[in-house]
Design a protein around this motif. Structure first.
Motif, mmCIF file in Angstrom:
data_model
loop_
_atom_site.group_PDB
_atom_site.id
_atom_site.type_symbol
_atom_site.label_atom_id
_atom_site.label_comp_id
_atom_site.label_asym_id
_atom_site.label_seq_id
_atom_site.Cartn_x
_atom_site.Cartn_y
_atom_site.Cartn_z
ATOM 1 N N THR A 193 18.682 159.041 -15.703
ATOM 2 C CA THR A 193 19.305 157.753 -15.131
ATOM 3 C C THR A 193 20.238 157.167 -16.202
ATOM 4 N N LEU A 194 20.585 155.971 -15.737
ATOM 5 C CA LEU A 194 21.477 155.230 -16.703
ATOM 6 C C LEU A 194 20.929 154.201 -17.444
ATOM 7 N N LEU A 195 21.233 154.042 -18.786
ATOM 8 C CA LEU A 195 20.727 153.278 -19.645
ATOM 9 C C LEU A 195 21.667 152.055 -19.893
ATOM 10 N N GLU A 196 22.997 152.427 -20.104
ATOM 11 C CA GLU A 196 23.892 151.264 -20.276
ATOM 12 C C GLU A 196 25.126 151.558 -19.663
ATOM 13 N N TRP B 59 32.387 152.977 -19.435
ATOM 14 C CA TRP B 59 31.585 153.679 -20.299
ATOM 15 C C TRP B 59 30.124 153.533 -19.831
ATOM 16 N N VAL B 60 29.653 154.853 -20.063
ATOM 17 C CA VAL B 60 28.072 154.761 -19.569
ATOM 18 C C VAL B 60 27.454 155.607 -20.849
ATOM 19 N N LYS B 61 25.888 155.554 -20.750
ATOM 20 C CA LYS B 61 24.997 156.036 -21.840
ATOM 21 C C LYS B 61 23.943 156.293 -20.705
ATOM 22 N N MET C 163 21.463 145.186 -13.512
ATOM 23 C CA MET C 163 21.391 145.650 -14.781
ATOM 24 C C MET C 163 22.858 145.381 -15.470
ATOM 25 N N ALA C 164 23.036 145.326 -16.532
ATOM 26 C CA ALA C 164 24.357 144.780 -17.148
ATOM 27 C C ALA C 164 25.190 146.059 -16.802
#
Length: 453
Positions: A231-234, A243-245, A149-150
């Protein structure tokens, strides 16, 4: 019969491979072993041993707080990560030396380099040397899984934790298995602000449901900001960290992010398929009950087979391999009723069937109790422990035992003996209690909490 350079060539210097090589050599076989990294494998170098020492270190603040409740005047102090890591590295060097000297004393030839299979009887080392072997044992273990994932390239995996130059102020842990939960507790205990995302409804999938809930409560009590169903989106690298979303809508910057989303077998690029060895859909080596692959001369043990990924299991598989191949005593590996512990805080020990598993097989009685033990109650701590027995309603055999408590791993090791022997609930009842202990509840629960089925 064809001549070979050695009777046995082992690829992998973890606990299972080293044990098999050493015992086979002690029995008179000519043995060589190749390891491209450090001797000792995941358990000694990147897993069980350093992790348990980190658990001990992280438990100190809670012990100091408890000491004050028992009348001691103590100050918090501060944790010196570099000093601890130096001592940790020294201990791992010592253990690696023991593994290496054990092999050398048994007469095993050690190749400190990568090895790949050329054909069912030939191994090529990284320096180009080729060695032929009557039997080949693959014990290359597993490695942490890094999702595609990115932003994933900026995150850590569990192997990286042991090499940190300094502790981060904050960390996001992605995952809900035992590795994720253990490190969440460790890092929180060492003073890191820990947030944990897990996509499932509850952590520790596959363990007993009640036990999972109690462990989650204990983790939150000790400061882990646990988000299930998330869970992690970005993720992207920014000033000050990553930075995480999340799927829960939260956005934040963490100094470090750890992916603890599982492990995969170390089977890529070592010539397995070229030699005719069949792999499963997760990359694991497919073997029979004697750890033999479809290629008669090639065997595999440990995490690389994807059976039960525990060090003591790999060691037993290695011993069974030696019995089968070198002692003319065909010995299938026994994977039934294997006890295990999860070094979360609180700790979880388990053996046998969970309540959820047992109820699909027939009627069971569940004996369970949860309480504040004497030590915690006196200190004013809200933490609870749990003792649970799953009993076959017809045969009365204890099918499973689950403990959430300090030192649960120590307790489950002893309880597992009785469960493995097929003890009945009445035999547990006939055992006199040791008082006052937490574990006495295992032999004093007389009335089932419920009957299912």
């Amino acid at each position: 019969m064809a001549d070979f350079d050695v009777d046995l060539f082992v690829i992998g210097g973890g606990s299972g491979g080293v044990r098999a090589a050493r015992v086979a050599a002690q029995g008179g076989a000519t043995v060589a072993l190749a390891e491209e990294s450090r001797m000792g494998g995941t358990c000694v170098i990147r897993g069980c041993v350093p992790k348990k020492l980190m658990v001990f270190a992280s438990a100190a603040p809670a012990a100091l707080q408890e000491a004050r409740a028992y009348g001691w005047e103590v100050s918090e102090g501060s944790f010196d990560w570099p000093a601890f890591r130096t001592r940790l590295d020294t201990e791992l060097d010592r253990l690696e030396g023991i593994y290496r000297s054990g092999l050398q004393n048994a007469g095993v030839t050690i190749h400190d380099q990568r090895a790949v299979l050329i054909d069912p009887h030939t191994i090529e080392l990284a320096d180009g040397t080729r060695v032929t072997a009557r039997h080949i044992l693959v014990a290359t273990g597993g490695r942490p899984f890094r999702p595609e994932m990115a932003g994933a390239e900026h995150a850590m995996v569990s192997d990286d934790l042991f090499h940190m130059e300094a502790l981060p102020k904050s960390m996001l842990i992605i995952g809900g298995g035992f590795i994720a939960c253990e490190f969440a507790g460790i890092l929180a205990g060492l003073g890191v602000e820990v947030t944990q995302y897990y996509r499932g409804e509850q952590i520790l999938r596959g363990f007993d449901g009640e036990a999972r809930g109690l462990v989650a409560d204990g983790m939150r009590h000790r400061g882990v900001n646990l988000h299930c169903g998330t869970t992690l989106l970005e993720a992207e690298e920014r000033e000050g960290g990553i930075w995480v979303k999340g799927t829960n809508g939260d956005e934040a910057v963490y100094e470090r992010v750890l992916f603890a989303t599982g492990r995969v077998p170390n089977t890529a690029g070592i010539g397995l398929e070229e030699a005719g060895v069949r792999l499963g859909r997760h990359g694991e080596i497919l073997v029979n009950e004697y750890s033999q692959t479809d290629v008669p001369s090639i065997y595999a043990i440990g995490d690389v087979t994807g059976r039960i990924n525990l060090t003591p299991v790999a060691i037993r598989e290695g011993m069974a391999f030696v019995e089968t191949v070198f002692n003319a005593n065909p010995t299938p590996v026994d994977h039934e009723l294997v006890p295990s512990a999860v070094y979360t805080q609180p700790e979880l020990g388990t053996v046998g069937l969970t309540e959820e598993e047992a109820t699909t097989r027939g009627p069971v009685e569940v004996y369970a109790t949860s309480f504040r033990p004497m030590r915690s109650a006196f200190a004013g701590s809200p933490e609870r422990v749990m003792m649970k027995l799953i009993v076959d309603a017809e045969t009365r055999i204890v099918l499973g035992c689950h403990i959430v408590a300090p030192e649960a791993g120590e307790m489950i090791q002893l309880a597992a003996i009785a469960v493995k022997m097929g003890a009945t609930k009445e035999q547990f009842d006939q055992t006199c209690a040791v008082h006052p202990t937490m574990a006495e509840e295992l032999v004093t629960m007389r009335v089932p909490a419920r009957r299912v089925g």
